[in-house]
Design an enzyme around this catalytic site. Structure first.
Site, PDB file in Angstrom:
ATOM      1  CB  SER A 163       0.214 -10.437   7.154  1.00 34.55           C
ATOM      2  OG  SER A 163       0.027 -10.168   5.775  1.00 34.55           O
ATOM      3  CE1 TYR A 194       3.837  -6.189   7.344  1.00 33.55           C
ATOM      4  CE2 TYR A 194       3.124  -7.525   5.477  1.00 33.55           C
ATOM      5  CZ  TYR A 194       2.839  -6.870   6.665  1.00 33.55           C
ATOM      6  OH  TYR A 194       1.562  -6.909   7.173  1.00 33.55           O
TER       7      TYR A 194
END
Length: 256
Positions: free
Chosen positions: A140, A153
């Site tokens: 990501s 995260y």
């Protein structure tokens, strides 16, 4: 070296998710010999759709939870290798976004990916007589610039970027190359509703929806371009419909 998907055998972990399913669609269009999807939840309709897109591709499904012990991952991969004999590409795509679930976030986003990678090295490592292979790890953009409201995260994705860089540098030893796929904010269920760490920003999902986004189709098409480019150690940014390499700044070198 360019990676041509036709006639290749591909394993896709979490190939039925938001970005995953659209990427699976693009992959079968490219004509691999086999697409093996490992996912936690079976979706027969999606498997049938993928098979119908290109009947020449054999699409198979195995249930797989990346949080199982390493030995279970090895056992499943042995079943697949026994059947297909060779695997050319592993895509690690499992991920969750919920900073209320700290242990599970690390287990799915990082530890599970490490274990799956470690498991396939049992079959690929050239030191054991293996043929080598290619790994594409879905990370990501938060792996290099955190969304600070979801630090768990973001940190898990940063860990995967770092791990992937190490795997890439080990290619001369193992014969296994690797690169990371780092999507920006993409219109998936992952970002529609999720929890920030300690509820520091209850509106974080809503705020992200106001940010420029991309469709899962655009992301998937660029993902396949990155697969075909096959650049060991590449850090690919897939954002707002673009595919761009990220130049990593070196601040320290171990010298070994």
């Amino acid at each position: 070296m360019v990676f041509x998907l036709p006639n290749k055998n591909v394993i896709f972990v979490a190939g039925l998710g938001g970005i995953g399913l659209d990427t699976s669609r693009e992959i079968v269009k490219a004509g691999p010999k086999n697409l093996v999807i490992l996912d936690r939840v079976e979706n027969p309709a999606a498997i049938a759709e993928l098979q119908a897109i290109n009947p020449k591709v054999t699409v198979t499904f195995y249930p797989y939870d990346v949080t199982v012990p390493l030995s279970e991952s090895v056992k499943l991969l042995k079943t697949i290798f026994d059947k297909l004999k060779t695997i050319d590409l592993l895509i690690n795509g499992a991920g969750i976004l919920d900073d209320h679930q700290i242990e599970r976030t690390i287990a799915v986003n990082f530890t599970g990916l490490v274990n799956t990678t470690t498991a396939i090295l049992q079959f690929w490592d050239k030191r054991k007589g293996g043929p080598g292979g290619v790994i594409a790890n879905i990370c990501s953009v938060t792996g290099f610039n955190a969304i600070y409201q979801v630090p768990v995260y973001s940190a898990s994705k940063a860990a995967v970027v770092s791990f992937t860089q190490s795997i890439a540098k080990l290619a001369p030893i193992t014969g296994v190359t690797a690169y990371s796929i780092n999507p920006g904010i993409t219109k998936t269920t992952l970002v529609h509703k999720f929890n920030s760490w300690l509820d520091v920003e209850p509106r974080v999902a809503e705020l992200l929806d106001e940010h420029p986004t991309q469709s899962t189709t655009a992301c998937a098409q660029n993902f396949v371009k990155a697969i075909e480019l096959n650049q060991n150690g590449a850090i690919w940014k897939l954002d707002v419909g673009r595919l761009d390499p990220v130049q990593w700044t070196k601040h320290w070198d171990s010298g070994i």
